[in-house]
Design a protein around this motif. Sequence first.
Motif, mmCIF file in Angstrom:
data_model
loop_
_atom_site.group_PDB
_atom_site.id
_atom_site.type_symbol
_atom_site.label_atom_id
_atom_site.label_comp_id
_atom_site.label_asym_id
_atom_site.label_seq_id
_atom_site.Cartn_x
_atom_site.Cartn_y
_atom_site.Cartn_z
ATOM 1 N N ASN A 71 0.806 -1.219 0.000
ATOM 2 C CA ASN A 71 0.000 0.000 0.000
ATOM 3 C C ASN A 71 0.847 1.280 0.000
ATOM 4 O OD1 ASN A 71 -2.499 -1.480 0.259
ATOM 5 N ND2 ASN A 71 -1.931 -1.868 2.393
ATOM 6 N N THR A 72 2.155 1.140 -0.179
ATOM 7 C CA THR A 72 3.053 2.286 -0.079
ATOM 8 C C THR A 72 3.250 2.982 -1.427
ATOM 9 O OG1 THR A 72 4.284 1.150 1.680
ATOM 10 C CG2 THR A 72 5.361 3.033 0.642
ATOM 11 N N THR A 73 3.053 4.303 -1.433
ATOM 12 C CA THR A 73 3.444 5.105 -2.591
ATOM 13 C C THR A 73 4.908 5.493 -2.432
ATOM 14 O OG1 THR A 73 1.218 6.009 -2.885
ATOM 15 C CG2 THR A 73 3.037 7.241 -3.878
ATOM 16 N N VAL A 74 5.715 5.226 -3.452
ATOM 17 C CA VAL A 74 7.137 5.555 -3.419
ATOM 18 C C VAL A 74 7.353 6.892 -4.126
ATOM 19 C CG1 VAL A 74 9.441 4.856 -4.182
ATOM 20 C CG2 VAL A 74 7.825 3.137 -3.336
ATOM 21 N N ILE A 75 8.103 7.762 -3.476
ATOM 22 C CA ILE A 75 8.394 9.096 -4.027
ATOM 23 C C ILE A 75 9.903 9.243 -4.168
ATOM 24 C CG2 ILE A 75 8.231 11.595 -3.642
ATOM 25 C CD1 ILE A 75 5.841 9.334 -1.794
ATOM 26 N N GLU A 76 10.328 9.865 -5.259
ATOM 27 C CA GLU A 76 11.760 10.108 -5.456
ATOM 28 C C GLU A 76 11.984 11.505 -6.005
ATOM 29 O OE1 GLU A 76 14.745 10.004 -4.576
ATOM 30 O OE2 GLU A 76 15.261 7.966 -5.176
ATOM 31 N N ALA A 77 13.102 12.121 -5.631
ATOM 32 C CA ALA A 77 13.562 13.376 -6.219
ATOM 33 C C ALA A 77 14.617 13.027 -7.252
ATOM 34 C CB ALA A 77 14.150 14.282 -5.134
ATOM 35 N N PHE A 97 4.131 5.216 -7.927
ATOM 36 C CA PHE A 97 5.407 5.915 -7.916
ATOM 37 C C PHE A 97 5.222 7.357 -8.376
ATOM 38 C CE2 PHE A 97 9.268 7.347 -10.160
ATOM 39 C CZ PHE A 97 10.170 7.293 -9.100
ATOM 40 N N VAL A 98 5.825 8.300 -7.639
ATOM 41 C CA VAL A 98 5.794 9.723 -7.984
ATOM 42 C C VAL A 98 7.227 10.226 -8.094
ATOM 43 C CG1 VAL A 98 5.069 12.033 -7.296
ATOM 44 C CG2 VAL A 98 3.604 10.066 -6.768
ATOM 45 N N ALA A 99 7.560 10.850 -9.216
ATOM 46 C CA ALA A 99 8.883 11.437 -9.424
ATOM 47 C C ALA A 99 8.786 12.950 -9.320
ATOM 48 C CB ALA A 99 9.421 11.043 -10.799
ATOM 49 N N VAL A 100 9.577 13.529 -8.428
ATOM 50 C CA VAL A 100 9.656 14.987 -8.302
ATOM 51 C C VAL A 100 10.877 15.436 -9.091
ATOM 52 C CG1 VAL A 100 9.878 16.937 -6.722
ATOM 53 C CG2 VAL A 100 8.577 14.909 -6.026
ATOM 54 N N MET A 101 10.670 16.307 -10.087
ATOM 55 C CA MET A 101 11.754 16.647 -11.011
ATOM 56 C C MET A 101 11.630 18.071 -11.511
ATOM 57 S SD MET A 101 10.507 14.652 -14.435
ATOM 58 C CE MET A 101 10.779 13.071 -13.632
ATOM 59 N N PRO A 102 12.740 18.637 -12.010
ATOM 60 C CA PRO A 102 12.672 19.982 -12.599
ATOM 61 C C PRO A 102 11.796 19.985 -13.847
ATOM 62 C CG PRO A 102 14.943 19.329 -12.158
ATOM 63 C CD PRO A 102 14.100 18.105 -11.986
ATOM 64 N N ARG A 103 11.131 21.082 -14.066
ATOM 65 C CA ARG A 103 10.275 21.207 -15.246
ATOM 66 C C ARG A 103 11.074 21.086 -16.537
ATOM 67 N NH1 ARG A 103 5.186 22.507 -15.054
ATOM 68 N NH2 ARG A 103 5.372 23.322 -12.937
ATOM 69 N N SER A 104 12.371 21.350 -16.473
ATOM 70 C CA SER A 104 13.232 21.317 -17.654
ATOM 71 C C SER A 104 13.686 19.909 -18.053
ATOM 72 C CB SER A 104 14.476 22.173 -17.413
ATOM 73 O OG SER A 104 15.199 21.682 -16.287
ATOM 74 N N THR A 105 13.290 18.880 -17.302
ATOM 75 C CA THR A 105 13.715 17.505 -17.593
ATOM 76 C C THR A 105 13.308 17.100 -19.008
ATOM 77 O OG1 THR A 105 13.540 16.888 -15.263
ATOM 78 C CG2 THR A 105 13.495 15.098 -16.854
ATOM 79 N N ALA A 106 14.168 16.358 -19.674
ATOM 80 C CA ALA A 106 13.923 15.936 -21.058
ATOM 81 C C ALA A 106 12.579 15.223 -21.190
ATOM 82 C CB ALA A 106 15.054 15.026 -21.527
ATOM 83 N N GLN A 107 11.826 15.580 -22.218
ATOM 84 C CA GLN A 107 10.506 14.994 -22.442
ATOM 85 C C GLN A 107 10.572 13.479 -22.626
ATOM 86 O OE1 GLN A 107 7.346 16.319 -22.387
ATOM 87 N NE2 GLN A 107 8.352 18.124 -21.524
#
Length: 348
Positions: A71-77, A97-107
């Motif tokens: 039941n765990t959501t994994v988050i990463e920067a 899974f949720v990825a926290v990233m800069p808006r400039s990250t490659a599409q």
Amino acid sequence: MSDWVTKAIKTINADYQRSADTHLIKLEQLTLKGIDIYLKDESTHPTGSLKHRLARSLFLYALCNGKINQNTTVIEASSGSTAVSEAYFAKMIGVPFVAVMPRSTAQSKIALIEKYGGTCHFVECPTQMHCEAQRIAQQLNGYFMDQFLYAERATDWRGNNNIAESIFEQMKAEPHPIPHTVVMSAGTGGTSATIGRYIRYKGLPSKLMVVDPEHSVFFDSYRQRDSTLTASRGSRIEGIGRPKVEASFQHDVIDSMMRVPDAASIATMHWLNNTMGIKAGPSTGTNLWGALQVAASMIEKGESGSIVTLMCDSGERYSNTYYNADWVSSEIGPTEEYDEHLQKIKVA
């Protein structure tokens, strides 16, 4: 330990057993007297980068420490590659899974994360990633994987087919089987820590040189032995360099460091593609520039031997950025000075 966790660990280990080791490529076209340079090609992992190893280790570390259940959501920067690999393993064991990233990250990286079922959460500046990942983990009652904290401890640096053991095993039949120098850039610092520790553990004479891009504090931190340094912006070389000294960055296992101009990284990345047909990402350009400087120093001293560095990922992920001339001109600046330097290197 629950049946679900036992099954998740077995599932990840089964994926590892199905994966062959990555190739060690000798740059045969280089005609450097008495010196051989090798690229450890990490782009052949299932998720296409060096971070596949890290993500696997981080998931196993978290599962075995009781941090993740069904039941765990994994988050990463993450600026991209780690998030791609973690999304792959999250999907494999069936957790969000949720990825926290800069808006400039490659599409292209964003698309891969979403392909594996991950969600991308954007911040304006890399300096905001860590705090935002912590906030989301608290909000969702999830687990912040925190690659920058756990990278150096999640991997068994003594062996168990880690990247260091793999490099030295693959080098055994080469003309200079024990590398003079291993060159590595730092994102989390986990890979350089693994390589440096392994060299010492095995009593090897090899040196570890860590290369660092502009706008990263690792180089100054190493020289000043100050782990409190911070910067006001993030690195322009995606995947490496940090605006603060991460816990996984281990000064004491590094023999030397070099700051590499961002324009040199991009020039070297393009030079590798144009002269040898190897299309790699920008951090590989940073690594190879460093390896070429080590080679030049060895030649000047009349030394011979081998140098090993890493191809962290493929250039296919960067078609719209680092392989786009207009983007490079706008975001990095002119590379002609380094292009001219590289053109002087003898290539068969």
